[in-house]
Design an enzyme around this catalytic site. Structure first.
Site, PDB file in Angstrom:
ATOM      1  N   SER A  14       0.726  -1.095   0.014  1.00  0.00           N
ATOM      2  CA  SER A  14       0.110  -0.012  -0.096  1.00  0.00           C
ATOM      3  C   SER A  14       0.924   1.174   0.032  1.00  0.00           C
ATOM      4  O   SER A  14       0.741   2.208  -0.763  1.00  0.00           O
ATOM      5  CB  SER A  14      -0.868   0.141   1.146  1.00  0.00           C
ATOM      6  OG  SER A  14      -1.796  -1.104   1.199  1.00  0.00           O
ATOM      7  N   LYS A 194       4.053   4.327  17.343  1.00  0.00           N
ATOM      8  CA  LYS A 194       2.701   4.574  16.992  1.00  0.00           C
ATOM      9  C   LYS A 194       1.897   3.241  16.919  1.00  0.00           C
ATOM     10  O   LYS A 194       0.937   3.196  17.093  1.00  0.00           O
ATOM     11  CB  LYS A 194       2.337   5.736  16.379  1.00  0.00           C
ATOM     12  CG  LYS A 194       3.118   5.536  14.841  1.00  0.00           C
ATOM     13  CD  LYS A 194       2.241   5.193  13.708  1.00  0.00           C
ATOM     14  CE  LYS A 194       2.905   5.235  12.415  1.00  0.00           C
ATOM     15  NZ  LYS A 194       2.187   4.691  11.389  1.00  0.00           N
ATOM     16  N   ASN A 259      -2.737  -1.806  12.105  1.00  0.00           N
ATOM     17  CA  ASN A 259      -2.310  -2.231  13.537  1.00  0.00           C
ATOM     18  C   ASN A 259      -3.531  -2.394  14.526  1.00  0.00           C
ATOM     19  O   ASN A 259      -3.553  -3.070  15.211  1.00  0.00           O
ATOM     20  CB  ASN A 259      -1.216  -1.365  13.884  1.00  0.00           C
ATOM     21  CG  ASN A 259       0.134  -1.502  13.264  1.00  0.00           C
ATOM     22  OD1 ASN A 259       0.756  -2.571  13.539  1.00  0.00           O
ATOM     23  ND2 ASN A 259       0.312  -0.815  12.256  1.00  0.00           N
TER      24      ASN A 259
END
Length: 331
Positions: A14, A194, A259
């Site tokens: 992606s 993150k 995630n």
């Protein structure tokens, strides 16, 4: 370096597709390496990637598609790596041409497992590339929103400001705004961390915690990130800048976050293996969790969220019990 540098994108996923789309807006030609020969042939005939962001249509005359890594590297002055960090070493093992005098930019959000280094440090220590020739492309930005041409923001970090400006200019467009930073290491660690906090957000949602807890989790997450990055690389930075806090928020909350999706499945009771198989995509935060936890055994930052995610993913502890204890550590 030439006034009109040539770019190569390494990867077929992606992010690689999104970056190729952005570069094609401003450049007459780019090289694009991907392992999947069938995908290459599909792009040549149908003008879109069959596996990722298939809505993006390419001008095939602007692409030098190749399944030969060395061909792409030899062509380019600037090389953008956009493959999962877990597979980087295996790809680089195919390399027979030199990276000397190349400018390397990483769009990879993770740590190289073989060396436990972020990608920039890995290229510096393993391939002796000076930090002035190494940069980072980070968010807050989801590849899916680039495909939809929704307004997005990028942070381009490099020790050499002129090289950062070149990359920022080549990626900018009507719906892409890019700013530069000199915090190469901090932004790259933030991009890695993150993903761990996004997994935590997903686990919390899967267990059944609501928005009130999510806000506390993200608030603690940015402070935890600040403590970790300060231990690893101390310099003046504003952790509330978009490259840190903004990237954390979009990854923790967005429906496009793989995630968060992975964490949500874990919270609902999936095993790590079954969650990965069902997603059929790589959740970088899974690998980042182990690397960050191991690094912190040396640095000793206070990281209860990272510790909790590690216990669930790598020690097999029950998510509900781990998060019950975590709630008492957050404020």
């Amino acid at each position: 370096m030439t006034d009109n540098p040539k770019f190569a994108v390494i990867g077929g996923g992606s992010w690689a597709t999104a970056i190729a789309k952005m570069l094609c807006v401003n450049l007459p030609e780019i090289a694009w390496y991907m392992r999947n020969e069938e995908a290459i042939q599909h792009i040549k005939t149908q003008h879109h990637n069959p596996n990722y962001l298939s809505s993006v249509e390419f001008n095939i005359n602007k692409l030098r598609l190749t399944s030969d890594l060395n061909e792409a590297i030899a062509y380019a002055d600037y090389i953008v790596f956009a493959i999962p960090s877990a597979f980087l070493s295996a790809e680089l093992a195919k390399m027979t041409v030199s990276l000397k005098d190349k400018v390397i930019f990483s769009a990879i959000k993770g740590i190289v497992p073989e060396t436990s280094l972020i990608v920039g440090e890995h290229f510096n220590k393993t391939y002796d590339i000076p930090f002035d020739n190494i940069g980072v492309i980070t968010g807050p930005c989801h590849a899916e929103e680039v495909a939809l041409e929704r307004l997005s923001y990028l942070t381009i970090a490099c020790g050499d400001a002129e090289k950062a400006k070149i990359v920022a200019k080549c990626l900018s467009g009507n719906y892409i705004k890019a700013k530069i930073s000199d915090d190469i290491i901090g932004t790259e660690y933030a991009a890695m961390l993150k993903n761990i906090y996004a997994i935590a957000a997903g686990i919390a949602h899967g267990i059944g915690y609501g928005d009130n807890f999510q806000s506390v989790l993200m608030s603690n997450g940015i402070r935890e990130m600040k403590k970790f990055i300060r231990k690893v690389h101390k310099m003046k930075r504003n952790i509330n800048d978009s490259a840190y806090l903004g990237d954390l928020l979009v990854t923790g909350y967005s429906v496009f976050s793989r995630n968060r999706m992975f964490g949500n499945m874990i919270g609902k009771g999936y095993t790590v293996k079954s969650a990965m198989m069902e997603m059929s995509m790589v959740a970088e935060g899974y690998y980042a969790t182990k690397s960050a936890w191991q690094l912190n055994q040396v640095y000793g930052a206070k990281t209860p969220i990272i510790d909790a995610v590690y216990e669930i993913l790598y020690e097999g502890k029950e998510a509900k019990k781990v998060f019950k204890k975590l709630t008492d550590k957050l404020d």
